[in-house]
Design an enzyme around this catalytic site. Structure first.
Site, PDB file in Angstrom:
ATOM      1  N   ASP A 179       0.753  -1.255   0.155  1.00  0.00           N
ATOM      2  CA  ASP A 179      -0.128  -0.017   0.148  1.00  0.00           C
ATOM      3  C   ASP A 179       0.976   1.127  -0.072  1.00  0.00           C
ATOM      4  OD1 ASP A 179      -2.361   1.741   0.542  1.00  0.00           O
ATOM      5  OD2 ASP A 179      -1.419   1.690   2.759  1.00  0.00           O
ATOM      6  N   ASP A 231      -0.134   4.770   1.103  1.00  0.00           N
ATOM      7  CA  ASP A 231      -0.390   5.839   2.430  1.00  0.00           C
ATOM      8  C   ASP A 231      -0.439   5.024   3.816  1.00  0.00           C
ATOM      9  OD1 ASP A 231      -0.997   7.728   0.363  1.00  0.00           O
ATOM     10  OD2 ASP A 231      -3.145   7.777   0.621  1.00  0.00           O
ATOM     11  N   ASP A 247      -1.224  -0.525   5.959  1.00  0.00           N
ATOM     12  CA  ASP A 247      -1.490  -0.274   7.373  1.00  0.00           C
ATOM     13  C   ASP A 247      -2.949  -0.336   8.073  1.00  0.00           C
ATOM     14  OD1 ASP A 247      -2.164   2.053   5.416  1.00  0.00           O
ATOM     15  OD2 ASP A 247      -2.833   3.017   7.298  1.00  0.00           O
TER      16      ASP A 247
HETATM   17 MG   LIG Z   1      -2.631   3.213   3.723  1.00  0.00          MG
END
Ligand SMILES: [Mg+2]
Length: 194
Positions: free
Chosen positions: A12, A14, A140
């Site tokens: 991922d 961000d 995350d």
């Molecule tokens: Mg993320």
């Protein structure tokens, strides 16, 4: 013995590779201050940079022949791609004199668009022909764990990717996909598996 790596590792963006939401925290235009390495600035001088260990991890994976992918559901896919194109990754340790590499050159596949990441991984499977069992994904956000329904190994990294969380992800993938021993192993290793 060299440690096995999955054939594809996806990240991922961000809060996994950098500490911001590219679609809400960053205002274009973005630029690189001169030859700055691992640093971009947006209209309001907000800094875009990979977390500290990311560059070395990318070098290591490329060296290991791993297919590297980005899987992001950002609402600003063009800006994300532009940032990856501008951001420079320093050369690996021991190669200090070499030129830095634009981050985007490490990524064999970019799946960057809003929506469930199931779609992102179905696309990765279609484009690479690799089985889901050979895919490890760092993200995350817990909701994206849904990709495990496909057979992808998901590694939650609440503080982003660093050496420690990266090794944890690799260890989990190896645990789920043990080597099939086909040779006579003299002593140690085979016994240790029991
Ligand atoms: Mg993320």
């Amino acid at each position: 013995m060299t440690s096995r790596l999955p054939k594809l590792i996806a990240f991922d963006l961000d809060y996994t590779l950098w500490d911001l939401w590219i679609d809400t925290h960053i205002d274009p235009p973005i630029r690189r201050p001169g030859d700055a390495v691992n640093e971009l600035r947006d209209r309001y001088n907000h800094r875009i940079a990979f977390y500290r260990d990311v560059g070395e991890i990318l070098h290591r994976l490329r060296e290991g022949g791993v297919t590297i992918a980005a899987a992001s559901r950002t609402h600003a896919p063009d800006l994300a791609r532009q940032a990856l194109g501008l951001l420079l990754v320093p050369p690996p340790p021991g190669h200090k004199g070499e030129a830095p590499t634009p981050a985007i050159q490490f990524f064999d596949q970019l799946e960057i668009y809003p929506g469930s990441k199931i779609k992102h991984f179905k696309e990765l499977h279609k484009k690479t022909g690799l089985p889901y069992s050979e895919m490890l994904f760092f993200d995350d956000e817990h909701r994206n764990k849904e990709v495990e329904s496909l057979g992808v190994t998901f590694c939650l990294v609440p503080s982003g990717v660093n050496d420690r969380s990266f090794e944890q992800g690799l260890a989990e993938w190896r645990r789920r996909h043990p080597v099939e021993v086909t040779e006579d192993a003299p002593g140690g290793d085979a016994a240790g598996l029991e």
